[in-house]
Write an enzyme that holds these catalytic residues in place. Sequence first.
Site, mmCIF file in Angstrom:
data_model
loop_
_atom_site.group_PDB
_atom_site.id
_atom_site.type_symbol
_atom_site.label_atom_id
_atom_site.label_comp_id
_atom_site.label_asym_id
_atom_site.label_seq_id
_atom_site.Cartn_x
_atom_site.Cartn_y
_atom_site.Cartn_z
ATOM 1 C CD GLU A 265 -3.147 -1.300 2.836
ATOM 2 O OE1 GLU A 265 -3.838 -1.590 2.352
ATOM 3 O OE2 GLU A 265 -2.166 -0.551 3.284
HETATM 4 C C1 TNX Z 1 -4.211 -4.064 4.107
HETATM 5 S S1 TNX Z 1 -2.634 -6.407 4.282
HETATM 6 C C2 TNX Z 1 -2.987 -3.691 5.120
HETATM 7 C C3 TNX Z 1 -3.089 -3.008 6.644
HETATM 8 C C4 TNX Z 1 -4.347 -3.108 7.318
HETATM 9 C C5 TNX Z 1 -4.926 -4.340 7.110
HETATM 10 C C6 TNX Z 1 -6.857 -3.990 7.879
HETATM 11 C C7 TNX Z 1 -1.502 -5.017 4.002
HETATM 12 C C8 TNX Z 1 -0.197 -5.633 4.010
HETATM 13 N N1 TNX Z 1 -1.825 -4.219 4.252
HETATM 14 O O1 TNX Z 1 -2.332 -2.163 6.787
HETATM 15 O O2 TNX Z 1 -4.364 -3.571 9.022
HETATM 16 O O3 TNX Z 1 -5.486 -4.031 5.853
HETATM 17 O O4 TNX Z 1 -6.994 -5.154 7.217
#
Ligand code: TNX
Length: 527
Positions: free
Chosen positions: A333
Amino acid sequence: MRQHHRTLRLLGSLLLVAAGAGVTAAAPARAAAPTPLDRVVPAPAAVHPGGSPYRITRGTHIRVDGSREARRVGEYLADLLRPSTGYRLPVTAHGDGGIRLRLTKGVSGPEGYRLDSSHRHLTISAGSPAGLFHGVQTLRQLLPPAVEKDSVQPGPWLVAGGTIEDAPRYGWRGAMLDVARHFLTVEEVKRYVDRLALYKFNKLHLHLSDDQGWRIAVDSWPRLAAYGGSTEVGGGPGGSYTKAQYREIVRYAASRHLEVVPEIDMPGHTHAALASYAELNCDGVAPPLYTGTEVGFSSLCVDKEVTYDFVDDVVREIAALTPGRHLHIGGDEAHSTSHADYVRFMDRVQPIVAKYGKTVVGWHQLTGAAPAEGALAQYWGLDGTSAEEKAQVARAARGGTGLILSPADRIYLDMKYTEDTPLGLSWAGYVEVRRSYDWDPGAYLPDVPASAVRGVEAPLWTETVENSAHVDYLAFPRLPGVAELGWSPAATHDWEDYRVRLAAQGPRWDALGIGYYRSPQVPWPAA
Ligand code: TNX
């Protein structure tokens, strides 16, 4: 049909008890029926029931061969059994008979074991201490749930006769705790480690930094923990581990044969670091701390040299604290980092990890850059993830990048079970127990060679999770299903059989004080 199957099993157990009647005559027949050897989670690779049961008594000794490692496993077993049996259970290298733990070269690979149970002996043999330890977890599940209690229970302590030969399908059977969104104490982490050990997990991935908090002391950048760790989601006090506390977690995990995999998430998910040090920001201005739950808004400054000094210092210090081979650099992300910058950043950061002797692990977005030789990518997509993104991951896998599977709509433990679940998120959908269990890691992603799949990992993100009770409620009963996907041969995979074995775990969780979700998909025994 299933009912029939169960009835036959029950009959079989009763017959076995009858066969061992000389030993068990004093015990009431119902309580005395030992757990069938195949009623274990994760399902063992091969089970050969037969013969009379083994019984732990006041006079039982735990015999270990001369090695320190076997003695350690023996002491662990004794600590487990003494409170509820009330027996002394001395651990000794001398004599014969009783419970025997043997390190024997060549038994069942690096983590496998063999368990032989008969009237005279209960023998666990393994090629490694980890194998012995996993064998002990099987023995534990073959004993009545009351064995988990911390006060003396009546018994009897019978183990069904026969042999189990067992070894894991995958070398990576992980669980992730996000201690960044809400801080969890050393004691809370240890409690989870003990839950994981019962199901033969071997990796504890700690998500140590995120926008809302930095949770590990770094001597060369002290404000990371002191300031960046001073809050959490919702504005609570947060917290961070001193180096000594982190070492204690590592030591405790190792005593349960789990490797700690530390994660420092970058270049995104770095707001707590950016708030702690103005110079890490492209504009040189430190933003205030953040306690919300948005994602994707922060980025290290890819153009600044100080960014790489920072990464070098952090990776060096954390690598030095971590005996395990792996270091997770996040990489998910990074929505505030351009693609070109992301690739450049990863090209500079991965060699730093190698320089300090560790193997890179990253979330699967790392496959959009150039994963280092030997790197592992953790896939967290879902059914709806684009074919393009899946193809990118598959290409990396064919090129040698190992995969750890954490599909969000299957094994994200922070997803709600149903719309009524009081905790958790639902961006990947609701994930009931069957959905969580009923898939095959070996055939999950298209065009990925089976050999590229190194295992599975269940992440638990903690936006809504504040303590062990919350952890337990979301992890149970899904966590054991992940363990089974990681450990058991694909041939044993069968929801109808699994749900019965899972149901039998309920009373054990009650005895351990684990508050779990009583999914209507599972035939829990009446309380
Ligand atoms: C996605 S999974 C994220 C996290 C959040 C999560 C909540 C991932 C690698 N990044 O930053 O906490 O979703 O479900």
